[in-house]
Design an enzyme around this catalytic site. Structure first.
Site, PDB file in Angstrom:
ATOM      1  N   ASP B  11       1.203   8.970  -6.756  1.00  0.00           N
ATOM      2  CA  ASP B  11       0.767   8.032  -5.713  1.00  0.00           C
ATOM      3  C   ASP B  11       0.063   8.865  -4.659  1.00  0.00           C
ATOM      4  O   ASP B  11       0.655   9.800  -4.115  1.00  0.00           O
ATOM      5  CB  ASP B  11       1.972   7.324  -5.079  1.00  0.00           C
ATOM      6  CG  ASP B  11       2.613   6.326  -6.035  1.00  0.00           C
ATOM      7  OD1 ASP B  11       1.892   5.773  -6.880  1.00  0.00           O
ATOM      8  OD2 ASP B  11       3.834   6.107  -5.935  1.00  0.00           O
ATOM      9  N   ASP B 130       4.048  -6.103 -11.355  1.00  0.00           N
ATOM     10  CA  ASP B 130       5.263  -5.806 -10.598  1.00  0.00           C
ATOM     11  C   ASP B 130       6.185  -7.016 -10.695  1.00  0.00           C
ATOM     12  O   ASP B 130       5.772  -8.138 -10.388  1.00  0.00           O
ATOM     13  CB  ASP B 130       4.922  -5.532  -9.124  1.00  0.00           C
ATOM     14  CG  ASP B 130       4.134  -4.226  -8.942  1.00  0.00           C
ATOM     15  OD1 ASP B 130       4.082  -3.435  -9.903  1.00  0.00           O
ATOM     16  OD2 ASP B 130       3.576  -4.021  -7.855  1.00  0.00           O
TER      17      ASP B 130
END
Lengths: 204, 251
Positions: B11, B130
């Site tokens: 990330d 998600d």
């Protein structure tokens, strides 16, 4: 420093191929006209996208004959992924679209027993008559594949819901279903051998 | 035979790798180029670089990061985070991505998936989903880094994204992400059974057994971040455990 002409197929993402050639100490140039494809010492035919889309691009730029000719004349050429499939006659992916026709083999879709696309590393097993290809893991990203090695070529197979063609070679012509530029050290060494074999005359 | 993939995830924010629990309390985890090369040497099968920047300036860092990583990296690279329109994906591919992942934008405008698959191919089009568990059973799709519920059922959405041309699903359990309690296996099994494309498990990995469980539950690849960044395990040490457990991996 080798100059390598990379054919701009319009559909392919070329950054990884160009980076891989640069790591192999090559100077890569993008080409999209027949004269450049005919005259280059080394040519790479990358392929991402659909069979008909890449053939449309090659046809509209008049590149089909130039590619067929250099392969038939055994001039150093590396075809990658869809680049291998378009050397054949046709594909189940795009019925009615003719390939470059270097050999008379049709690409077909993987069976329903496996997840498609095939994404990941698969074991490549070369036949004993291969000169460039060695055993190792190659990175594949494909939904279609050849299932038989064309006549007159040496080849390597891999398994995904049955045996399929991982790569074929004939003199300084190498065509890989996997991406050598994304296959780690093993792939990098294959690119090196292709560049090296192209510098030597083929054995009788 | 196709091997199971181990995928470290970076990330990135403003050109640095960060890690936080559910994207809260982000802390610095290193230089993306150094980490990428390190993971390739350790035997990573692929890398995922997600941009978690909040600003346009951060986005421009991301393209520069992708370019630098690509120069040295000889394994596949998936990039995502902030992809809103087809051209955003094009810029990432030009910079050196091999695949592009979309998440929120695909939920807002599902036709984006069709466009990406048409222009760049299914093998290049990854949809990140998600999921949060619903009280009454099943899972709901969440977006905006988990802040927003969508009312969409995860299984139905997974089928739709594949019908639209997605070639891979990156499935994150939002209940597990960053918790180190293991992947959500029921979710993985349910989605793997519902679709015909490869599924990447994400969210919750803390030890090698978690990876083994996810692969046995139906995942084709396992994504993890903090267990690698913290140096607790190397990719090689994880792969050795996978192999001992009977999972085929690339040596």
């Amino acid at each position: 420093m080798n100059d390598v002409a990379v054919i701009r197929t319009g559909t392919a993402n070329l950054a990884s191929v160009l980076a891989g050639l640069k790591r192999a100490k090559c100077k890569a140039v993008l080409v999209d006209e027949p004269g450049a494809v005919a005259s280059a010492d080394y040519v790479v035919l990358p392929g991402v996208g659909a069979f008909a889309a890449i053939m449309d691009q090659l046809n509209s730029r008049g590149l089909v004959d130039a590619i067929r000719q250099r392969v038939n004349e055994a001039r150093p050429t590396l075809a990658i992924c869809l680049g291998l499939q378009v050397l054949g006659s046709s594909s189940e992916e795009s019925p009615g679209t003719e390939g470059i026709g270097v050999f008379d083999v049709r690409a077909s879709r993987f069976g329903e027993a496996v997840r498609v696309p095939q994404l990941g590393w698969n074991l490549v097993r070369p036949a004993p008559d291969c000169r460039l290809l060695t055993g190792g893991y190659g990175y594949f990203a494909n939904s279609y594949r050849l299932t038989e090695i064309p006549q007159g070529w040496a080849g390597a197979m891999a398994d995904y819901g049955g045996a399929f063609v991982a790569a074929i070679e004939r003199g300084p012509i190498l065509a890989c279903q996997f991406h050598p530029e994304l296959s780690g050290k093993w792939g990098a060494s294959l690119i090196e051998r292709w560049l090296g074999a192209a510098r030597e005359p083929a054995p009788c | 035979m196709l091997t199971a993939r181990v995928i470290p995830c970076l990330d990135c924010r403003d050109g640095r790798v960060v890690k936080g629990i559910k994207f809260q309390g982000l802390r610095d985890a290193g230089c993306p180029v150094e980490l990428s090369m390190n993971y390739e040497r350790q035997g990573a099968d692929e890398l995922i670089l997600l941009d978690v920047s909040a600003t346009p300036e951060g986005r421009s860092h991301q393209h520069e990061t992708v370019r630098k990583v690509r120069e040295g990296l000889s394994i596949p690279l998936t990039c995502g985070g902030g992809v809103r329109v087809t051209d955003d994906a094009g810029l990432l591919l030009d910079a050196g991505a091999d695949k592009v992942s979309v998440n929120t934008a695909a939920v807002v405008k599902p036709e984006l998936i069709d466009d990406l698959a048409l222009r760049y191919g299914s093998q290049c089009t990854v949809v990140a989903i998600d999921a949060v568990r619903q009280n009454g059973g099943g899972w709901e799709v969440v977006v905006q880094s988990g802040r927003e519920r969508t009312g969409r059922d995860v299984i139905q959405w997974a089928k739709e994204v594949v019908a639209r041309g997605s070639g891979e699903i990156m499935l994150t359990s939002w209940d597990r992400d960053g918790t180190r309690s293991g992947y959500e296996l029921d979710l993985l099994s349910a989605v793997s059974e519902a679709v015909t494309v490869p599924v990447i498990a994400s969210g919750g990995a803390a030890n090698p057994e978690h990876l083994v469980d996810a692969l046995k539950a139906g995942a084709n690849a396992v994504l993890a971040a903090s267990i690698f960044h913290d140096g607790e395990y190397t990719v090689a040490s994880l792969k050795a455990v996978l192999q001992d457990a009977g999972v085929e991996v690339r040596p």
